[in-house]
Design a protein around this motif. Structure first.
Motif, short mmCIF file in Angstrom:
data_model
loop_
_atom_site.label_atom_id
_atom_site.label_comp_id
_atom_site.label_asym_id
_atom_site.label_seq_id
_atom_site.Cartn_x
_atom_site.Cartn_y
_atom_site.Cartn_z
N SER A 97 -70.29 17.81 -59.56
CA SER A 97 -71.57 18.16 -60.17
C SER A 97 -71.64 17.67 -61.61
CB SER A 97 -71.78 19.68 -60.11
OG SER A 97 -70.71 20.36 -60.72
N ASP A 119 -76.27 19.01 -58.47
CA ASP A 119 -75.39 19.79 -57.59
C ASP A 119 -74.49 20.80 -58.34
OD1 ASP A 119 -74.92 20.32 -54.92
OD2 ASP A 119 -73.17 19.01 -54.82
N ASN A 137 -76.59 25.70 -54.62
CA ASN A 137 -76.38 24.52 -55.46
C ASN A 137 -77.71 24.06 -56.03
OD1 ASN A 137 -73.50 24.11 -55.17
ND2 ASN A 137 -73.97 23.70 -53.03
#
Length: 194
Positions: A97, A119, A137
């Motif tokens: 992420s 994410d 997410n």
């Protein structure tokens, strides 16, 4: 070298070294809930030689959040000038992420500051909350600019597998704008694949 100093409060430490208007800094801290873990740290520089062009850079970092290790990229700069803020390639993330900020914020309508989130585990905020919890997410992007001399934000987000207090909602999406005089417009929805 004008001087070096150090400040430590429990498991938080700030070390600085000053040479005229140039500052090297290191901020480190330890997770009080898990003393067996390494320290997190952010190291960087701050250049105040020109009061009309202040420049900060993060040169090294390791930030522990839950079971994740995050880093800032090393090729970044934040410049604060008289009438604008420039953010050059400031990215924070790990292998799964990221959060990236890049662009310029000023009163000029052509300038844009872009924020991209890719994410991010929403559950990271649970360490700071009591009585409620989130999971899922989050991916989002937003642009901050000026329109007709006023601050303006336009963005959209998607939270996949969104849960609130352990209740599954599905995927949540939202498009929003924050405009002149605090006016706000948004649309969104929830879809579930059951």
């Amino acid at each position: 070298n004008d001087g070096a100093s150090s400040l430590s409060i429990h498991d938080i430490a700030l070390k600085t070294e000053v040479d005229k208007s140039f500052i090297d800094f290191q901020l480190s801290w330890k997770d009080l809930a898990d003393s067996s873990r390494d320290h997190s740290h952010i190291t960087g520089t701050f250049n105040a030689r020109d009061k009309h062009n202040l420049i900060a850079k993060i040169t090294d970092s390791k930030i522990l959040l839950n079971d994740y290790i995050f880093h800032f990229n090393n090729l970044n700069a934040i410049q604060i000038q008289d009438s604008r803020i420039l953010v050059d390639n400031l990215a924070f993330g790990n292998e799964h992420s990221s959060l990236k900020i890049d662009g310029v914020y000023s009163k000029q309508e052509d300038d844009k500051l872009n924020i991209d989130i890719n994410d991010i585990d929403i559950g990271l905020v649970n360490n700071f909350l009591t009585g409620i919890s989130f999971d899922g997410n989050l991916s989002a992007n937003a642009t901050i600019t000026t329109r007709k001399g006023n601050f303006f934000v336009l963005g959209k987000m998607m939270a996949t597998d969104f849960c609130f207090n352990e209740s599954k909602f599905g995927n949540v999406f939202l498009s929003a704008g924050l405009g002149e005089n605090g006016s706000m417009g948004f649309s969104g929805g929830i879809f579930n694949r059951t």
